[in-house]
Motif scaffolding. Sequence first.
Motif, PDB file in Angstrom:
ATOM      1  N   LEU A  73      48.934  46.470  60.418  1.00  0.00           N
ATOM      2  CA  LEU A  73      48.274  46.126  61.681  1.00  0.00           C
ATOM      3  C   LEU A  73      48.325  47.404  62.519  1.00  0.00           C
ATOM      4  N   PRO A  75      47.534  50.180  65.208  1.00  0.00           N
ATOM      5  CA  PRO A  75      46.925  50.516  66.496  1.00  0.00           C
ATOM      6  C   PRO A  75      46.121  51.816  66.355  1.00  0.00           C
ATOM      7  N   HIS A 106      54.605  46.637  62.896  1.00  0.00           N
ATOM      8  CA  HIS A 106      53.168  46.583  62.610  1.00  0.00           C
ATOM      9  C   HIS A 106      52.866  46.491  61.117  1.00  0.00           C
ATOM     10  N   SER A 158      47.080  41.595  70.777  1.00  0.00           N
ATOM     11  CA  SER A 158      46.220  42.699  70.364  1.00  0.00           C
ATOM     12  C   SER A 158      45.027  42.146  69.587  1.00  0.00           C
ATOM     13  N   ALA A 160      41.958  42.634  66.749  1.00  0.00           N
ATOM     14  CA  ALA A 160      41.591  43.394  65.550  1.00  0.00           C
ATOM     15  C   ALA A 160      40.147  43.862  65.666  1.00  0.00           C
ATOM     16  N   LYS A 163      38.655  44.427  60.522  1.00  0.00           N
ATOM     17  CA  LYS A 163      39.441  43.481  59.729  1.00  0.00           C
ATOM     18  C   LYS A 163      39.232  43.723  58.236  1.00  0.00           C
ATOM     19  N   TYR A 173      44.298  46.241  59.002  1.00  0.00           N
ATOM     20  CA  TYR A 173      43.555  45.809  60.184  1.00  0.00           C
ATOM     21  C   TYR A 173      43.740  46.880  61.257  1.00  0.00           C
ATOM     22  N   MET A 175      43.919  47.653  65.181  1.00  0.00           N
ATOM     23  CA  MET A 175      44.194  46.891  66.391  1.00  0.00           C
ATOM     24  C   MET A 175      43.933  47.739  67.642  1.00  0.00           C
TER      25      MET A 175
END
Length: 357
Positions: A73, A75, A106, A158, A160, A163, A173, A175
């Motif tokens: 995930l 950022p 994450h 957060s 996405a 995806k 993903y 974010m």
Amino acid sequence: MLKYIRACMWIALLPVMFTGCKHDELTVPDTRESYRHAGDFVKNNYDLQLFNAALEYTGLAAGLNGEGPFTLLVPNNNAFNELGITRVSDFQRLNKDSLKQAMQYHILNRRLPVNEIPSNGVDVRYLNLAGKEVYLTFASFDPKVPGSQVNSLFVNGSFAVKKNVVLANGILYVMDKVMKYTPGTVQQFLAAQPEYSVYVAALKQSRLWEQLSGAGPFTVFAPDNAALERQGITMENLTAYNPDKYITARLFGMYILSGKNLFLTDFQALSVIYGTPSLSATIANDNFRYLLKAIKNTYQVSPTEYWLSYSDPENPALGNQGTVYGNTSRKNDNLTDNGIVHYLPDLVIKPKAALKK
């Protein structure tokens, strides 16, 4: 979790920008392609460069080229910029152990494609590499409008923006926010933040403080010192706002939502699933009601906007009053072990409206 670091010289990023590495486009690969491993994919995508720098600094990067499986995930750079992290060297100023735990937060040690996330599931929990839980909300369709596909994925507040990027050893993903988790309780989180010291003292004085060490969950919209001072409440004169003169459940307690674990993006998901982006209930130990509303523009990928107001059942003609608006993303969605803390820039119910008759 992360200290806010002020932006420095852009020139520091130039060596990274002009490396000879191939920059993968963040698109879902065709099934016939040979996928990259997670570590290599992150390293070779410039929009994920700050996340990669954090991985390398904390020693996590090499492991992501292992067998896995992983779900990342990640950022994007803008998410780190929001926290004041604008160049690779900024990570050198952070505590390495704390940053490592934040980055592990994450990463899931499982493969989690979109089709395995429960449709219209709200705050479905999965364990991450740090051994903690992340909360996934997947607003997949509007049940009242057959065939209406939305497929918006939110994780701990957060969104996405990309995806289901398929990797050789997992799924990725992208974010729009760095997820924030602080070990301990809501009470401990508030006590550790100097900007909430007056509110903490007000809760103690009003006998509303001890509950925040309990099991919860609690969602707290915390007014900071500046917000209280704007209404004339300071540490020096706080004793004047005591339970003998004021309905303190109204003045200070309305910002504590007991039994609720609410990220701001939950409201956007609920708007899709149930048709309403708001929550209304009676304030604990009072007859006033609060109304909380939040909206996330997923097309512009802007911060979630939120509104908190109140109403007096004895004066229904006045409608919603005292509305406070906020969209300061970096101060919201602070997850703890027994709830979530958001920042509130002003008091909704002013002292005059909380005076005992």
